[in-house]
Design a protein around this motif. Sequence first.
Motif, PDB file in Angstrom:
ATOM      1  N   UNK A   1      -4.730  44.942  78.852  1.00 13.80           N
ATOM      2  CA  UNK A   1      -4.146  43.873  77.976  1.00 13.80           C
ATOM      3  C   UNK A   1      -3.896  42.492  78.801  1.00 13.80           C
ATOM      4  N   UNK A   2      -4.267  42.238  79.951  1.00 13.11           N
ATOM      5  CA  UNK A   2      -3.997  41.135  80.854  1.00 13.11           C
ATOM      6  C   UNK A   2      -4.436  39.875  80.017  1.00 13.11           C
ATOM      7  N   UNK A   3      -5.841  39.772  79.585  1.00 15.27           N
ATOM      8  CA  UNK A   3      -6.145  38.309  78.929  1.00 15.27           C
ATOM      9  C   UNK A   3      -5.154  38.289  77.521  1.00 15.27           C
ATOM     10  N   UNK A   4      -4.722  39.216  76.890  1.00 14.03           N
ATOM     11  CA  UNK A   4      -4.073  39.094  75.763  1.00 14.03           C
ATOM     12  C   UNK A   4      -2.578  38.562  76.225  1.00 14.03           C
ATOM     13  N   UNK A   5      -2.089  39.261  77.541  1.00 20.84           N
ATOM     14  CA  UNK A   5      -0.758  38.647  77.954  1.00 20.84           C
ATOM     15  C   UNK A   5      -0.571  37.569  78.460  1.00 20.84           C
ATOM     16  N   UNK A   6      -1.942  37.036  78.945  1.00 16.39           N
ATOM     17  CA  UNK A   6      -2.023  35.432  79.422  1.00 16.39           C
ATOM     18  C   UNK A   6      -2.021  34.432  78.365  1.00 16.39           C
ATOM     19  N   UNK A   7      -2.255  35.017  77.109  1.00 20.82           N
ATOM     20  CA  UNK A   7      -2.048  33.979  75.795  1.00 20.82           C
ATOM     21  C   UNK A   7      -0.688  34.469  75.189  1.00 20.82           C
ATOM     22  N   UNK A   8       0.290  35.030  75.811  1.00 22.17           N
ATOM     23  CA  UNK A   8       1.324  35.503  74.914  1.00 22.17           C
ATOM     24  C   UNK A   8       2.589  34.444  75.439  1.00 22.17           C
ATOM     25  N   UNK A   9       2.276  33.465  75.938  1.00 25.23           N
ATOM     26  CA  UNK A   9       3.426  32.660  75.972  1.00 25.23           C
ATOM     27  C   UNK A   9       4.423  32.556  77.228  1.00 25.23           C
ATOM     28  N   UNK A  10       4.024  33.461  78.090  1.00 22.03           N
ATOM     29  CA  UNK A  10       4.830  33.887  79.367  1.00 22.03           C
ATOM     30  C   UNK A  10       4.479  32.726  80.479  1.00 22.03           C
ATOM     31  N   UNK A  11       5.058  32.457  81.550  1.00 20.91           N
ATOM     32  CA  UNK A  11       4.616  31.603  82.562  1.00 20.91           C
ATOM     33  C   UNK A  11       4.482  32.572  83.868  1.00 20.91           C
ATOM     34  N   UNK A  12       4.846  33.690  83.654  1.00 21.51           N
ATOM     35  CA  UNK A  12       4.414  34.643  84.989  1.00 21.51           C
ATOM     36  C   UNK A  12       3.939  36.243  84.316  1.00 21.51           C
ATOM     37  N   UNK A  13       2.984  36.780  84.921  1.00 17.48           N
ATOM     38  CA  UNK A  13       2.722  37.994  84.308  1.00 17.48           C
ATOM     39  C   UNK A  13       2.916  39.030  85.714  1.00 17.48           C
ATOM     40  N   UNK A  14       4.016  40.127  85.398  1.00 18.31           N
ATOM     41  CA  UNK A  14       4.096  40.840  86.575  1.00 18.31           C
ATOM     42  C   UNK A  14       3.104  42.084  86.396  1.00 18.31           C
ATOM     43  N   UNK A  15       2.725  42.561  87.698  1.00 15.65           N
ATOM     44  CA  UNK A  15       1.480  43.523  87.792  1.00 15.65           C
ATOM     45  C   UNK A  15       2.163  44.725  88.277  1.00 15.65           C
ATOM     46  N   UNK A  16       1.473  45.890  87.977  1.00 17.09           N
ATOM     47  CA  UNK A  16       1.944  46.956  88.722  1.00 17.09           C
ATOM     48  C   UNK A  16       0.876  47.209  89.648  1.00 17.09           C
ATOM     49  N   UNK A  17       1.141  48.352  90.602  1.00 21.87           N
ATOM     50  CA  UNK A  17       0.242  48.497  91.937  1.00 21.87           C
ATOM     51  C   UNK A  17      -1.058  49.026  91.531  1.00 21.87           C
ATOM     52  N   UNK A  18      -1.604  49.318  90.250  1.00 18.52           N
ATOM     53  CA  UNK A  18      -2.784  50.075  90.010  1.00 18.52           C
ATOM     54  C   UNK A  18      -3.662  48.901  89.708  1.00 18.52           C
ATOM     55  N   UNK A  19      -3.241  47.646  89.730  1.00 19.96           N
ATOM     56  CA  UNK A  19      -4.081  46.496  89.354  1.00 19.96           C
ATOM     57  C   UNK A  19      -4.458  45.715  90.534  1.00 19.96           C
ATOM     58  N   UNK A  20      -5.781  45.530  90.905  1.00 19.87           N
ATOM     59  CA  UNK A  20      -6.111  44.592  91.867  1.00 19.87           C
ATOM     60  C   UNK A  20      -6.001  43.085  91.656  1.00 19.87           C
ATOM     61  N   UNK A  21      -5.266  42.609  92.645  1.00 20.15           N
ATOM     62  CA  UNK A  21      -4.946  40.999  92.222  1.00 20.15           C
ATOM     63  C   UNK A  21      -6.113  40.249  91.960  1.00 20.15           C
TER      64      UNK A  21
END
Length: 352
Positions: free
Chosen positions: A260-280
């Motif tokens: 859901x990262x692309x959707x989260x990027x459009x959800x109005x937040x300034x920062x997205x926290x990532x868990x350790x399973x995602x490559x930066x």
Amino acid sequence: MKFPVLKNDRILRAARGDDVDRVPIWIMRQAGRYLPEFRELRSKHDFFTICQTPELAAEASLQPIRRFDLDACIIFSDILVIPQALGMTVEMRSGVGPVLPEPLIAPKDIDRLDNTASIVQKLCYVAEAISLTRNKLDGKVPLLGFSGAPWTLMGYMIEGGGSKTLSKAKAWLYQYPDASKHLLKILTNAVVDYLVMQACAGAQLLQVFESSAEHLGPELFKDYILPCIRDISFRVKAEIKARELDDIPMTIFAKGAHYALPDLAESGYDVIGLDWTIDPEEARRKVGSGITLQGNLDPCSLYAPEAELKKLTKEMLKKFGKSRYIANLGHGIYPDMKPDHVATLIDAVHEV
């Protein structure tokens, strides 16, 4: 409300995309049971007594700030204060964790919730703790507020505690779609009021924990959860602006929601926290350059020897880069972690 002048705004600058002299760092669950000073405090007081007593919550919040060179303080509380405010019993049982002895079994049980409850009134002790902690910080670092997100809260309220599958709560989404959306709306409204209260009390950054996103797939997330997450950010920011408060960055941490990262990027937040399973680097490609990323060292890596931990930390920082980045773990710190290993992580971030 006037507070001491902020001396270190590094994390706020990073959240807004401004230049920083070094990568800021804070740690999820940095205030809590891995610290011997917290265990001493806990030996004298019940868990929710600490949450509900502003002086004690402030003390727990400040303990890691006294010990480590962190760039933010987070208020000591618990995501389950919202179900409590809605009239549900929540117990913290030793060796078990949070237990809700009377969970929601069927849609009719939603009527048991005190949906008319004033969240601001019921949770005023959190606001008092925030204001007190902000003053006690004396501007050393910013103070973070937070809330559990609707789906995560719904999961606890239906499962009656933590769950490895969330099968009962997920069953609601399939069996009772309308009731599920009704419950999620109640929780969304509560989260909005709660976060606005925290902002008014002095919180300088707000994080929303959707810690159970990993139990959903793209369709369920998009149909049920994403609308709530979006609603929270837009409504909270609108209320903050209407009250003429300073701009307060917001972070969404949706554990396991790599899909859901692309959707989260459009959800109005300034920062997205990532868990350790995602490559930066993959995450950056998916969200674009206009969002700050936070994370995402595996909490288990703190068990590694000092040299290995420093190596892993520096590799992580290299992948994220210095711009629009806040260093953190990919989830909360484990309760048996040695504080010296936390200091090694922080030092490694500072060395880069």
